[in-house]
Write an enzyme that holds these catalytic residues in place. Structure first.
Site, PDB file in Angstrom:
ATOM      1  N   ASP A 178       0.867  -1.173   0.000  1.00 16.51           N
ATOM      2  CA  ASP A 178       0.000   0.000   0.000  1.00 16.51           C
ATOM      3  C   ASP A 178       0.902   1.220   0.000  1.00 16.51           C
ATOM      4  O   ASP A 178       1.375   1.618   1.064  1.00 16.51           O
ATOM      5  CB  ASP A 178      -0.921  -0.034   1.225  1.00 16.51           C
ATOM      6  CG  ASP A 178      -1.773   1.212   1.378  1.00 16.51           C
ATOM      7  OD1 ASP A 178      -1.932   1.946   0.380  1.00 16.51           O
ATOM      8  OD2 ASP A 178      -2.266   1.460   2.490  1.00 16.51           O
ATOM      9  N   GLU A 210      -1.389  10.717   0.376  1.00 11.08           N
ATOM     10  CA  GLU A 210      -2.679  10.033   0.498  1.00 11.08           C
ATOM     11  C   GLU A 210      -2.905   9.532   1.910  1.00 11.08           C
ATOM     12  O   GLU A 210      -4.027   9.576   2.431  1.00 11.08           O
ATOM     13  CB  GLU A 210      -2.737   8.856  -0.489  1.00 11.08           C
ATOM     14  CG  GLU A 210      -4.107   8.205  -0.628  1.00 11.08           C
ATOM     15  CD  GLU A 210      -4.343   7.022   0.319  1.00 11.08           C
ATOM     16  OE1 GLU A 210      -5.454   6.455   0.305  1.00 11.08           O
ATOM     17  OE2 GLU A 210      -3.403   6.665   1.080  1.00 11.08           O
ATOM     18  N   GLU A 211      -1.843   9.054   2.547  1.00  7.44           N
ATOM     19  CA  GLU A 211      -1.968   8.411   3.858  1.00  7.44           C
ATOM     20  C   GLU A 211      -2.296   9.394   4.986  1.00  7.44           C
ATOM     21  O   GLU A 211      -2.571   8.966   6.104  1.00  7.44           O
ATOM     22  CB  GLU A 211      -0.678   7.649   4.192  1.00  7.44           C
ATOM     23  CG  GLU A 211      -0.371   6.475   3.277  1.00  7.44           C
ATOM     24  CD  GLU A 211      -1.337   5.302   3.431  1.00  7.44           C
ATOM     25  OE1 GLU A 211      -2.254   5.397   4.267  1.00  7.44           O
ATOM     26  OE2 GLU A 211      -1.163   4.310   2.717  1.00  7.44           O
ATOM     27  N   HIS A 321       0.054  -1.585   6.215  1.00  3.28           N
ATOM     28  CA  HIS A 321       0.443  -0.659   7.298  1.00  3.28           C
ATOM     29  C   HIS A 321       1.246  -1.399   8.375  1.00  3.28           C
ATOM     30  O   HIS A 321       1.051  -1.206   9.566  1.00  3.28           O
ATOM     31  CB  HIS A 321      -0.786   0.029   7.910  1.00  3.28           C
ATOM     32  CG  HIS A 321      -1.423   1.029   7.005  1.00  3.28           C
ATOM     33  ND1 HIS A 321      -2.106   2.131   7.465  1.00  3.28           N
ATOM     34  CD2 HIS A 321      -1.478   1.104   5.647  1.00  3.28           C
ATOM     35  CE1 HIS A 321      -2.561   2.841   6.434  1.00  3.28           C
ATOM     36  NE2 HIS A 321      -2.190   2.225   5.328  1.00  3.28           N
TER      37      HIS A 321
END
Length: 358
Positions: A178, A210-211, A321
Site C-alpha cells: 500500500d 494520500e496516507e 500498514h
C-alpha cells in the site's frame, strides 16, 4: 509482463517514501516513463506522464507509504517519533527503520521501549502506547545524533523490509504494497500501452500524501481536470483467520478488486458497470468489494471540480500498514490487464455517458 512486474515492485517497495518525502518513488516513475509521454509535476510533488488526444483518463496511484518523522532527540541519543499515517502499535516493537537525513544518508535504527523485564505485571500484557516507544540508532548523545550522524528533528523515517519471494509460487512479502502495487500498475500500464493509438489522453500519475488525508489527489484533480479517474490501490485483504469466509471480498489469488463504495466515496454506478463488464469480456479474474472502513484517493477525486467519475482497482494485500505485507502477484497482473482494457475502452462517447443525467 511478469518479470517487469517483479522488477518494478522490488524497486518501489524498497524505496523510502513517506508522506511529504516521496522523492525516491517519484524518481523511479520518471526514470521508467521518460520518453513515454510529457512528464510534469505539481507544486506538492505529484508526478504525471501524459500522452494522447481526447477525454482525459487518469491512472492514479499514491506514492507515499505510512512512516514516521523524528519528533525529538533525547540527551542520551534516543529518538522520539511521530507517526505519519495510520499505524497499529501492536506491529512496531523491535522492527527496523531507516531515518533519512537531509544529506540523503539512511541511518538504521530499531523501534524499542522499556524492556518487559522491568515492567510491572499489570503493564506487560498491554500494548505499548506510541508515545512510550523510541528509536535506538546506537548513539550515545544528542550531539552524536546531530553532528555525528546528521539526524535532525523532522527527518523522515520509513520501515526496513526487503521485497522477498515466499515458498509459495508468486507470493511476495514486503513493506508498502500500500501503495507500491498502485504505482507499479500506473507505470506498467503506461509502458505496455506504448505504441498503441488510444481513444483518449492517458495520464499516469503518482499522487502525494494520500496516507494523511487524500491531499495530493485534490491537487492532481485541479492540475489534470480528468474526465475519469482510475485509482490504483493496495487495499487490505480479508482472507486470514478472524474473518468469515462467506463475507470475504479481498482474497489473495481472487483477482483484482473492484471497489464500489467505502466511507470516502460512492463510485459512479455506470463506471462500476463498465469495469465489471470489461473484466467479464476480457476473462479477467475480479472480486467486487463494499467497504465499511478505509478510503482512497477516490474520496478526493470524485468530489473535485464538477465531479469526476472514479473507480478503485486494487491488489489485495494482507497486513498492510506494517513492515511485512503479502500479495499474490497474479492479482497484481490482473489489475494491470484490467487497467489496460479500461483505457482502451474509454473513448469520448463512453466517457460522456458516465455523467449523462438528462
Amino acid at each position: 509482463m511478469k518479470d517487469k512486474a517483479i522488477s518494478l515492485l522490488k524497486q518501489l517497495t524498497e524505496a523510502h517514501s513517506v508522506p511529504g518525502y516521496e522523492d525516491e518513488v517519484r524518481d523511479i516513475f520518471v526514470e521508467e516513463l521518460s520518453g513515454a509521454g510529457q512528464l510534469s509535476t505539481d507544486k506538492m510533488g505529484g508526478v504525471y506522464c501524459e500522452r494522447g488526444v481526447g477525454p482525459k483518463v487518469l491512472l492514479a496511484g499514491h506514492m507515499d507509504e505510512v512512516g514516521f518523522r523524528v519528533q525529538s532527540i533525547s540527551l542520551d541519543g534516543f529518538l522520539k517519533f511521530l507517526p505519519v499515517g495510520g499505524w497499529w502499535a501492536h506491529t512496531l516493537l523491535s522492527q527496523r527503520v531507516e531515518v533519512k537525513t537531509q544529506s540523503g544518508e539512511k541511518i538504521l535504527g530499531v523501534i524499542s521501549s522499556r524492556p518487559p523485564h522491568f515492567l510491572p505485571d499489570s503493564q506487560r500484557s498491554k500494548v505499548m502506547a506510541m508515545d512510550a516507544l523510541f528509536i535506538d540508532i546506537g548513539a550515545e548523545s544528542r550531539a552524536e545524533v546531530e553532528a555525528g550522524l546528521g539526524v535532525n528533528i523532522g527527518d523522515p523515517i520509513a520501515p526496513v523490509s526487503a521485497f522477498t519471494p515466499m515458498a509459495k509460487r508468486d507470493y511476495y512479502l514486503a513493506k508498502a504494497f500500500d501503495n507500491r502495487v498502485g504505482m507499479a500498475c500506473a507505470i506498467q500500464t503506461a509502458l505496455e500501452l506504448l505504441g498503441e493509438e488510444l481513444p483518449n489522453t492517458l495520464v499516469s500519475c503518482g499522487t502525494v500524501q494520500e496516507e494523511v488525508g487524500l491531499r495530493g489527489a485534490k491537487v492532481a484533480a485541479a492540475k489534470v481536470s480528468p474526465d475519469v479517474a482510475i485509482v490504483l490501490e493496495g487495499p487490505p485483504a480479508d482472507d486470514s483467520p478472524g474473518f468469515p469466509k462467506s463475507e470475504c471480498q479481498g482474497k489473495l489469488g481472487g483477482g483484482v478488486q473492484i471497489r464500489m463504495q467505502d466511507p470516502t466515496a460512492i463510485m459512479n454506478p455506470k463506471l462500476v458497470e463498465l469495469v465489471i463488464a470489461t473484466a467479464e469480456e476480457e476473462g479477467i479474474r475480479y472480486q467486487v468489494t463494499m467497504r465499511s472502513s478505509g478510503g482512497t484517493d477516490a474520496g478526493s477525486f470524485h468530489q473535485a471540480n464538477e465531479g469526476i467519475p472514479a473507480i478503485v482497482l486494487g491488489t489485495p494485500a494482507r497486513y498492510i500498514h506494517s513492515h511485512n505485507a503479502m500479495i499474490d502477484l497474479n492479482d497484481y497482473l490482473e489489475m494491470v490487464k484490467l487497467a489496460k482494457a479500461l483505457v482502451r475502452k474509454l473513448d469520448a462517447e463512453t466517457v460522456a455517458k458516465l455523467t449523462r443525467y438528462l
